[in-house]
Design an enzyme around this catalytic site. Structure first.
Site, short mmCIF file in Angstrom:
data_model
loop_
_atom_site.label_atom_id
_atom_site.label_comp_id
_atom_site.label_asym_id
_atom_site.label_seq_id
_atom_site.Cartn_x
_atom_site.Cartn_y
_atom_site.Cartn_z
N SER A 157 12.28 35.69 61.06
CA SER A 157 12.45 34.58 60.51
C SER A 157 11.27 33.64 60.12
O SER A 157 10.95 33.13 60.72
CB SER A 157 13.82 33.85 60.80
OG SER A 157 13.28 32.60 60.55
N GLN A 177 11.68 30.83 58.13
CA GLN A 177 11.95 29.23 58.40
C GLN A 177 12.16 29.14 60.64
O GLN A 177 11.39 28.23 60.24
CB GLN A 177 14.21 29.16 58.46
CG GLN A 177 13.38 29.63 56.97
CD GLN A 177 15.43 29.24 56.45
OE1 GLN A 177 16.15 28.94 57.29
NE2 GLN A 177 15.79 29.05 55.20
N ASP A 221 16.10 37.46 50.07
CA ASP A 221 17.33 37.23 49.19
C ASP A 221 17.23 38.21 48.37
O ASP A 221 18.56 37.37 46.84
CB ASP A 221 16.86 35.85 48.99
CG ASP A 221 16.05 34.75 49.96
OD1 ASP A 221 17.16 35.00 51.20
OD2 ASP A 221 15.56 33.42 49.88
N ARG A 248 23.55 32.68 45.19
CA ARG A 248 22.41 33.96 44.91
C ARG A 248 23.95 34.94 44.29
O ARG A 248 23.91 35.91 43.50
CB ARG A 248 21.81 34.76 46.06
CG ARG A 248 20.47 34.30 45.71
CD ARG A 248 19.17 34.28 46.88
NE ARG A 248 18.40 33.57 47.19
CZ ARG A 248 17.72 32.39 46.43
NH1 ARG A 248 17.77 33.69 45.34
NH2 ARG A 248 16.87 31.32 47.18
N ARG A 251 26.15 27.34 59.40
CA ARG A 251 24.67 28.30 59.80
C ARG A 251 24.12 28.38 60.85
O ARG A 251 24.04 27.27 61.75
CB ARG A 251 23.84 28.12 58.51
CG ARG A 251 24.41 28.69 57.50
CD ARG A 251 23.29 28.60 56.16
NE ARG A 251 22.35 29.39 56.27
CZ ARG A 251 21.79 29.79 55.73
NH1 ARG A 251 21.46 28.69 54.75
NH2 ARG A 251 20.57 30.47 55.78
C1 S3P Z 1 12.97 31.69 52.89
C2 S3P Z 1 13.02 32.22 54.30
C3 S3P Z 1 14.13 32.96 54.63
C4 S3P Z 1 14.88 33.19 52.80
C5 S3P Z 1 15.38 31.49 52.82
C6 S3P Z 1 13.94 30.46 52.55
C7 S3P Z 1 12.06 30.30 54.16
O1 S3P Z 1 15.11 32.69 55.93
O2 S3P Z 1 16.45 33.29 53.49
O3 S3P Z 1 15.77 31.95 51.59
O4 S3P Z 1 11.91 29.20 52.70
O5 S3P Z 1 10.68 30.59 54.78
P1 S3P Z 1 15.37 32.81 56.73
O6 S3P Z 1 13.75 32.21 57.78
O7 S3P Z 1 16.30 32.25 57.68
O8 S3P Z 1 14.36 34.65 57.15
#
Ligand code: S3P
Length: 449
Positions: A174, A176, A326, A400, A130
């Protein structure tokens, strides 16, 4: 200890169920659970976390913060974390293994960036392919050093107690990436700003404020600008984690497609940055109601009541994608039972999850007799009056995908088998048991043979 599953696959089949009924609770939200552990580890003093998701992904984050010097223990049903203060974590003696979790890895990169420590970070086969460049690019601008200029795990990184604050416009929607930058920004001498074109889940902002950081969000011309003030001091806090709407999505979908069902899921997080799936179901004609709305630790929570409904295919707009990113595999399964065509747009990010979920979802639908097309950024599902089922679905070791197609089997004409159900433990170990408590049944097709 590696958190990869043992090598023997665990196939699982779901067959047609009678009406699903009952009141249940789903385990704690995964995103909030990761953040609660991380902010508690960065705070001074003790935090008590109740309702923490005890799934593999979150337990790997717990192990990581413990390896960096925080004390983490479960006492009388609550997780007690004694933090080290922002900048106070120490070098781990062994590599940090994040298993299958992109969230754990990317958020912890933000943590390590602000400390004068070296860390070796690794994960399972899915996580190791990833993209990490999306977090490494801004964190390197702030002062993170990455050995060998790699951009996938395993990575060896060195943080710094003299990080530079930045202003960064997110090239991809994102949470994250946003969170990693804001977390690193806690330990800079200045203000760090993230600008997002499309709003993503805002748990980091909410929880950082809760722990005492100065975080401001300003919406201007459709963009959100989030600024955190550095040299932050976080104080230990008690957190109650609400139920995970991404886990509740599978129970919701099952109740919608199994005739006669009436299910209530109590205490689910209904933060608007997470409810795109539920809004979409309502637009499709789903009888989905949010009841008993209240607030829990700075997050909106409600009970979700779902009843079997006649559904119609719709077009799901691209701008909704971040609030349900998700949930596309399970939405696609619901769409298979709807009257007409469902078109889902803006799905580029779906290809970069625990598997290529765009391809995996389309393949699973086709294997079960449903016409579907995966386009570069869209998924098109042709609903059918009856869903044939009878297929064997490759889960690509993605929790999932496995849960979505087991849900399909509960209302298909013939059972649906997934090749390997082990990864469900990464986010929702209670999935099979909770579904069974509502009236579903699953079998091990190998054990039966
Ligand atoms: C998440 C953000 C999402 C999501 C992941 C959890 C988080 O990812 O798909 O399951 O907790 O910040 P991305 O930030 O890559 O979109």
């Amino acid at each position: 200890m590696r958190s990869q599953p043992p090598s023997i696959a665990q196939p699982m089949a779901a067959s047609r169920a009678g009406p699903l009924t009952g009141r249940v609770r789903v385990p704690g939200d995964k995103s909030i659970s990761h953040r609660a552990l991380i902010f508690a580890a960065l705070a001074s003093g003790v935090s008590r976390i109740s309702g923490l998701l005890e799934a593999a992904d979150v337990m790997n984050t717990a192990k990581a913060v413990a390896a960096l010097g925080a004390s983490v223990e479960k006492v009388a049903g609550e997780w007690c974390v004694t933090g080290c203060g922002v900048g106070g974590l120490q070098e781990a003696k062994a590599p940090l293994d994040f298993g299958n979790s992109g969230t754990g890895t990317r958020l912890m990169l933000g943590v390590i960036a602000g400390h004068d420590i070296t860390a070796r970070m690794m994960g399972d086969a899915s996580l190791s392919v990833r993209p990490m460049d999306r977090v490494l690019t801004p964190l390197k601008q702030m002062g993170l050093y990455v050995e060998g200029d790699r951009d996938t795990l395993p990575l060896t990184v060195r943080g710094s107690s003299a990080l530079v604050p930045i202003a960064y416009a997110l090239p991809v929607p994102s949470a994250q990436v946003k969170s990693a930058i804001l977390i690193a920004g806690l330990h800079t001498a200045g203000e760090t700003t993230v600008i997002e074109k499309e709003a993503t889940r805002d748990h980091t902002e909410r929880m950082l404020r809760f722990f005492g950081a100065d975080v401001r969000s300003v919406v201007q011309d459709g963009r959100t600008q989030i600024t955190v003030t550095g040299d932050a001091e976080l104080a230990g806090h008690n957190v109650t984690v609400p139920g995970d709407p991404s886990s509740a999505a599978f129970l919701t979908a099952a109740a919608l497609v199994v005739p006669g069902s009436d299910v209530t899921i109590e205490g689910v997080l209904v933060n608007p940055t997470r409810t795109g799936f539920y809004v979409t179901l309502q637009e499709m004609g789903g009888d989905v109601a949010f009841l008993n709305a209240h607030e829990l630790g700075g997050e909106p929570v409600a009970d979700i009541r779902v009843r079997f409904s006649k559904l119609t295919g719709i077009s799901v707009p691209a701008e909704r994608a971040p609030s349900m990113i998700d949930e596309y595999p399970i939405l696609a399964v619901v769409a298979a039972f709807a009257d007409g065509v469902t078109r889902m747009h803006g799905l580029a990010e779906l290809k970069l999850k625990e598997s290529n979920r765009l391809a995996a979802t389309a393949a699973g639908l086709i294997a079960n007799g449903i016409a579907a097309e995966a386009e570069p950024e869209a998924l098109i599902v042709h609903g059918a009056a009856t869903v044939p089922g009878g297929g064997v679905v490759s889960s690509y070791l993605d929790h999932r995908i496995a849960m979505a197609f087991l849900t399909m089997g509960l209302a298909g004409e013939r059972p649906v088998t997934v090749d390997d159900a082990r990864m469900i433990a990464t986010s929702f170990p209670e999935f099979l048991g909770l579904m069974e408590s509502l009236g579903a049944s699953f079998t091990d097709p190998v054990g039966q043979a």
